[in-house]
Design a protein around this motif. Structure first.
Motif, short mmCIF file in Angstrom:
data_model
loop_
_atom_site.label_atom_id
_atom_site.label_comp_id
_atom_site.label_asym_id
_atom_site.label_seq_id
_atom_site.Cartn_x
_atom_site.Cartn_y
_atom_site.Cartn_z
N TYR A 87 0.83 -1.21 0.00
CA TYR A 87 0.00 0.00 0.00
C TYR A 87 0.86 1.26 0.00
CZ TYR A 87 1.25 -0.35 4.94
OH TYR A 87 1.96 -0.47 6.12
N LEU A 88 0.22 2.40 -0.21
CA LEU A 88 0.86 3.71 -0.12
C LEU A 88 0.37 4.40 1.15
CD1 LEU A 88 0.51 4.96 -3.81
CD2 LEU A 88 2.49 3.87 -2.75
N SER A 89 1.25 5.13 1.81
CA SER A 89 0.88 5.84 3.03
C SER A 89 1.75 7.09 3.17
CB SER A 89 1.04 4.94 4.26
OG SER A 89 2.40 4.51 4.38
N LEU A 90 1.42 7.94 4.13
CA LEU A 90 2.23 9.13 4.40
C LEU A 90 3.37 8.75 5.32
CD1 LEU A 90 -0.55 11.84 4.91
CD2 LEU A 90 0.80 11.36 2.86
N ASP A 91 4.59 9.09 4.93
CA ASP A 91 5.76 8.71 5.70
C ASP A 91 5.77 9.45 7.04
OD1 ASP A 91 8.72 8.73 6.56
OD2 ASP A 91 8.66 7.32 4.89
N PRO A 92 5.98 8.74 8.14
CA PRO A 92 5.97 9.39 9.46
C PRO A 92 7.26 10.15 9.77
CG PRO A 92 6.45 7.07 9.70
CD PRO A 92 6.14 7.28 8.25
N THR A 93 8.29 9.96 8.96
CA THR A 93 9.59 10.57 9.25
C THR A 93 10.01 11.62 8.22
OG1 THR A 93 10.32 8.52 10.32
CG2 THR A 93 12.03 10.11 9.66
N TYR A 94 9.96 11.25 6.95
CA TYR A 94 10.51 12.12 5.91
C TYR A 94 9.46 13.10 5.38
CZ TYR A 94 14.27 8.74 6.08
OH TYR A 94 15.29 7.92 6.51
N LYS A 95 9.90 14.35 5.17
CA LYS A 95 9.00 15.42 4.70
C LYS A 95 9.63 16.15 3.53
CE LYS A 95 6.80 16.26 9.21
NZ LYS A 95 7.29 15.00 9.79
N ASP A 96 8.79 16.86 2.76
CA ASP A 96 9.29 17.64 1.64
C ASP A 96 9.71 19.03 2.11
OD1 ASP A 96 6.97 19.13 2.01
OD2 ASP A 96 5.96 18.32 0.24
N ASP A 97 10.05 19.92 1.18
CA ASP A 97 10.53 21.26 1.54
C ASP A 97 9.47 22.11 2.22
OD1 ASP A 97 12.97 20.63 0.48
OD2 ASP A 97 12.58 21.57 -1.47
N TYR A 98 8.22 21.71 2.09
CA TYR A 98 7.12 22.47 2.70
C TYR A 98 6.67 21.86 4.03
CZ TYR A 98 6.95 24.46 -1.97
OH TYR A 98 7.28 25.07 -3.15
N GLY A 99 7.37 20.84 4.48
CA GLY A 99 7.03 20.20 5.74
C GLY A 99 5.93 19.16 5.63
N GLN A 100 5.52 18.84 4.40
CA GLN A 100 4.48 17.84 4.21
C GLN A 100 5.09 16.44 4.14
OE1 GLN A 100 1.21 18.61 4.20
NE2 GLN A 100 1.85 20.72 4.59
N PRO A 101 4.43 15.44 4.71
CA PRO A 101 4.98 14.07 4.67
C PRO A 101 5.15 13.58 3.23
CG PRO A 101 3.12 14.22 6.19
CD PRO A 101 3.15 15.51 5.43
N LEU A 102 6.23 12.88 2.98
CA LEU A 102 6.43 12.27 1.67
C LEU A 102 5.58 11.01 1.54
CD1 LEU A 102 10.32 12.54 1.32
CD2 LEU A 102 8.58 13.99 0.24
N LEU A 103 5.35 10.61 0.30
CA LEU A 103 4.61 9.38 0.05
C LEU A 103 5.51 8.19 0.30
CD1 LEU A 103 1.85 8.32 -1.00
CD2 LEU A 103 2.91 8.24 -3.27
N ARG A 104 5.02 7.22 1.03
CA ARG A 104 5.79 6.01 1.33
C ARG A 104 5.12 4.81 0.69
NH1 ARG A 104 6.42 4.04 7.50
NH2 ARG A 104 4.16 3.87 7.23
N MET A 105 5.91 3.99 0.02
CA MET A 105 5.39 2.77 -0.60
C MET A 105 5.85 1.56 0.19
SD MET A 105 5.80 1.28 -4.49
CE MET A 105 7.57 1.01 -4.38
N THR A 106 4.89 0.74 0.58
CA THR A 106 5.18 -0.53 1.24
C THR A 106 4.85 -1.64 0.26
OG1 THR A 106 4.65 0.40 3.42
CG2 THR A 106 4.65 -2.00 3.21
N PHE A 107 5.87 -2.35 -0.21
CA PHE A 107 5.66 -3.34 -1.28
C PHE A 107 6.80 -4.35 -1.28
CE2 PHE A 107 6.45 -4.91 -5.56
CZ PHE A 107 5.19 -5.36 -5.94
N ASP A 108 6.49 -5.58 -1.63
CA ASP A 108 7.51 -6.59 -1.87
C ASP A 108 6.90 -7.66 -2.78
OD1 ASP A 108 9.95 -7.79 -1.85
OD2 ASP A 108 10.01 -8.17 0.30
N TRP A 109 7.78 -8.40 -3.44
CA TRP A 109 7.31 -9.48 -4.30
C TRP A 109 6.69 -10.59 -3.46
CZ3 TRP A 109 7.05 -7.44 -8.72
CH2 TRP A 109 8.08 -6.65 -9.24
N LYS A 110 5.69 -11.23 -4.04
CA LYS A 110 5.03 -12.37 -3.40
C LYS A 110 5.38 -13.65 -4.13
CE LYS A 110 2.71 -9.73 -0.51
NZ LYS A 110 2.91 -9.78 0.95
N ASP A 111 5.08 -14.78 -3.50
CA ASP A 111 5.37 -16.08 -4.12
C ASP A 111 4.70 -16.20 -5.48
OD1 ASP A 111 6.87 -16.80 -1.93
OD2 ASP A 111 5.28 -17.96 -0.98
N ASN A 112 3.50 -15.65 -5.61
CA ASN A 112 2.78 -15.72 -6.88
C ASN A 112 3.56 -15.03 -7.99
OD1 ASN A 112 -0.06 -16.39 -8.10
ND2 ASN A 112 0.40 -14.32 -8.80
#
Length: 229
Positions: A87-112
């Motif tokens: 899924y995609l979520s707002l990163d709790p640590t990293y922010k852009d130049d305006y102080g807004q959270p960066l987009l974080r991608m949580t993903f990995d390959w599956k057995d399928n």
């Protein structure tokens, strides 16, 4: 003369696409398009040379002269299913130049994914070897490998704001309208719940026309949700 050609000159085969695969027999869900393509004439980047060739100088020039226009790729563009832990979520640590959270991608390959790409490896290896190439190099995901953004895999990413009929499991309704804010419409491959093997561009165009028609004929006359939650 590859230098006068297109960068997307290829032939595709659907012999192992989702319409052709016996999922129960092969042990995975989702098929793959097979693309056989020539390299274009981009200098340096498209000069595919055998391992051991010089990286520069007269030896490199000699190898380029010998192999220019004599290399190609055979690749698969496969399906990728939806999973709750991707899924995609707002990163709790990293922010852009305006102080807004960066987009974080949580993903990995599956057995399928691995079973599907290994199936395609067997098909592509057989085709490639039947051509009796001077040099053949293959690269397919193996069991235990993790997702890595560094090697180019495809720029046809999908998902993030999936379309659906239930606001509990989707971000936009079938007209690509946000369930939460009715004057926000999302156009793009982000509305795909999952990747179904094909490049998404044509379907993105079709969905955009579909949404634009609904906006023009329904929404502008009576702004509000086009689908009741």
């Amino acid at each position: 003369n590859p230098f006068v050609g297109t960068g997307a000159n290829s032939t595709s085969a659907l012999d192992y696409g989702i319409e052709q695969i016996d999922f129960a027999k092969e042990g995975f869900i989702g098929g793959s398009v097979l693309n056989a393509a020539m390299y274009n004439g981009q200098p340096i980047r498209s000069m595919k040379l055998p391992a051991g060739s010089p990286n520069w100088g007269s030896g490199w020039k000699k190898a380029v002269k010998e192999y220019y226009g004599h290399s190609m790729t055979i690749a698969s563009h496969g399906s990728n299913m939806s999973y709750r832990d991707c899924y995609l979520s707002l990163d709790p640590t990293y922010k852009d130049d305006y102080g807004q959270p960066l987009l974080r991608m949580t993903f990995d390959w599956k057995d399928n994914d691995i079973r599907m790409t290994q199936f395609m490896k067997g098909k592509i290896d057989a085709i490639s070897e039947s051509m009796n190439p001077d040099v053949y190099k293959s690269s397919f995901k193996k069991p235990g490998v993790h997702y890595d953004v560094k090697p180019y895999q495809t720029t046809h990413n999908v998902g993030g704001s999936p379309m659906g009929t239930d606001p509990k499991t989707s971000a936009v309704n079938p007209y690509l309208q946000s369930w939460d804010v009715h004057n926000v419409f999302v156009m793009g491959a982000s509305v795909f719940p999952q990747n179904i093997q094909f490049n998404p561009t044509v379907l993105v165009g079709g969905l955009t026309l579909w949404a634009a028609k609904a906006i023009r004929e329904q929404y502008l006359k009576n702004p509000g949700p086009l689908v009741k939650a």
